[in-house]
Design a protein around this motif. Structure first.
Motif, PDB file in Angstrom:
ATOM      1  N   ARG A   1       0.913  -1.004   0.006  1.00 38.28           N
ATOM      2  CA  ARG A   1       0.100   0.041  -0.092  1.00 38.28           C
ATOM      3  C   ARG A   1       0.900   1.232  -0.102  1.00 38.28           C
ATOM      4  NH1 ARG A   1      -5.361  -0.750   1.343  1.00 38.28           N
ATOM      5  NH2 ARG A   1      -6.021  -2.904   2.292  1.00 38.28           N
ATOM      6  N   ASP A   2       0.580   2.260  -0.581  1.00 38.94           N
ATOM      7  CA  ASP A   2       1.239   3.549  -0.833  1.00 38.94           C
ATOM      8  C   ASP A   2       0.386   4.616  -0.117  1.00 38.94           C
ATOM      9  OD1 ASP A   2      -0.614   3.917  -2.530  1.00 38.94           O
ATOM     10  OD2 ASP A   2       0.728   4.226  -4.244  1.00 38.94           O
ATOM     11  N   ASP A   3      -0.909   4.433   0.525  1.00 33.82           N
ATOM     12  CA  ASP A   3      -1.573   5.402   0.997  1.00 33.82           C
ATOM     13  C   ASP A   3      -1.323   5.552   2.645  1.00 33.82           C
ATOM     14  OD1 ASP A   3      -2.612   2.834   1.661  1.00 33.82           O
ATOM     15  OD2 ASP A   3      -5.007   3.324   1.308  1.00 33.82           O
TER      16      ASP A   3
ATOM     17  N   GLY B   1      -1.841   5.585   6.347  1.00 39.90           N
ATOM     18  CA  GLY B   1      -3.160   5.535   7.119  1.00 39.90           C
ATOM     19  C   GLY B   1      -3.263   4.523   8.286  1.00 39.90           C
ATOM     20  N   TRP B   2      -4.601   4.548   8.572  1.00 38.67           N
ATOM     21  CA  TRP B   2      -4.959   3.633   9.745  1.00 38.67           C
ATOM     22  C   TRP B   2      -4.495   2.133   9.677  1.00 38.67           C
ATOM     23  CZ3 TRP B   2      -8.419  -0.448   8.945  1.00 38.67           C
ATOM     24  CH2 TRP B   2      -9.429  -0.232   7.738  1.00 38.67           C
ATOM     25  N   ARG B   3      -4.850   1.643   8.128  1.00 35.11           N
ATOM     26  CA  ARG B   3      -4.242   0.320   8.069  1.00 35.11           C
ATOM     27  C   ARG B   3      -2.930  -0.114   8.307  1.00 35.11           C
ATOM     28  NH1 ARG B   3      -8.302  -2.491   5.250  1.00 35.11           N
ATOM     29  NH2 ARG B   3      -9.625  -1.145   3.959  1.00 35.11           N
ATOM     30  N   LEU B   4      -1.913   0.580   8.589  1.00 36.85           N
ATOM     31  CA  LEU B   4      -0.481   0.310   8.982  1.00 36.85           C
ATOM     32  C   LEU B   4      -0.355   0.757  10.681  1.00 36.85           C
ATOM     33  CD1 LEU B   4       1.200   2.012   5.910  1.00 36.85           C
ATOM     34  CD2 LEU B   4       0.281  -0.349   6.161  1.00 36.85           C
TER      35      LEU B   4
END
Length: 279
Positions: A105-107, A109-112
């Motif tokens: 992912r390159d966005d 945000g909360w997923r990381l």
């Protein structure tokens, strides 16, 4: 409208779909149920098995329906595979092999962030595979859970890859392999069921059955030519939810998600402790 509480105050709203960041699913579903709304919640229903139990109890108290968006169950190829399995066409199921490899992912945000996401690649891509494998094999109890993951150091880091091996009481062996940092030419997704008299894989559906000692392709005609099974599954899932809300469809509380999350907890425990877990 940017505030869920404002939405839930509307009398015209009978049901809501919760697709917020993972850590908000439980409080948002609780708020919706308290407001008397039916709920379709994106997976995971909660970050923990205890959270799932709280939501099931809240739905029961409120007399409202809560569903989990396990869209793979509604795929036309999965429904066809389920019929093959129920009919004993592949013999006794001996194993499930599944995986998903996705580009990084390159966005951000909360997923990381672990506290908000609950986990990394396995929470994103492994839980849907686990749920599907368990659902197709009637949630046979597990006897052993083993997992290895790759995760950067730090309390907030999430894993970018995990390999899981599960042994069931009925002899079925499951292997799930996921990556959220795949370096390759294209992303991959696979799901295959092994039996002692045949095998079947998805995307597209291919069924091979032993006949007179030889393997024969018995895949349903036109299985590869239909519309995207992913798009179709979301439409079927929504249609079922609407039917349940209107009282026109059969409803079953998602108590099986407690089992799913207890297994997920055992998987992460195995990976964290570097040892096999016996549930």
């Amino acid at each position: 409208m940017t505030d869920i509480e404002d939405l839930l105050e509307l009398d015209a709203v009978d049901a809501v779909i919760v697709a917020t960041p993972n850590h908000l699913h439980e409080p948002h579903v609780l708020s919706a149920l308290a407001a008397g709304k039916h709920v379709l919640c994106e997976r995971p229903l909660a970050l923990t098995s205890a959270g799932v139990e709280r939501l099931l109890a809240a739905a029961d108290r409120a007399g409202r329906r809560v569903m989990v968006a396990n869209n793979h169950r509604f795929r036309s190829d999965v429904q066809a595979l389920d019929r093959f399995l129920r009919g004993g066409e592949l013999g006794n199921v001996t194993g499930v092999r599944a995986g998903a490899y996705h580009f990084p992912r390159d966005d951000g945000g909360w997923r990381l962030r672990r506290a908000e996401a609950g986990g990394g690649s396995f929470f994103d891509h492994g839980i849907p595979l686990l749920d599907l494998a368990l659902w197709l094999t009637d949630f046979s109890p597990l006897t052993r859970v083993g997992a290895h993951m790759h995760r950067a150091a730090g309390a907030s880091a999430v894993e970018d890859g995990m390999l899981v091996n599960l042994a069931c009481a009925n002899g079925i062996a499951m292997s799930l392999d996921v990556s959220g940092a795949y370096v390759g030419q294209e992303e991959r997704w696979w799901f295959e069921v092994l039996g002692d008299r045949g095998s079947a894989r998805l995307a597209p559906l291919r069924v091979v059955k032993e006949l007179n000692g030889r393997p024969f392709d018995v895949s349903p005609a036109g299985a590869a030519g239909r519309e995207s099974t992913f798009i179709q599954s979301y439409r079927a899932e929504l249609a079922h939810f609407f039917a349940v809300v209107r009282g026109e469809g059969a409803y079953e509380a998602p108590a099986d998600q407690v089992t799913v999350h207890r297994i997920v907890e055992a998987i992460y425990r195995s990976a964290d402790e570097g040892r096999e877990i016996r549930p």
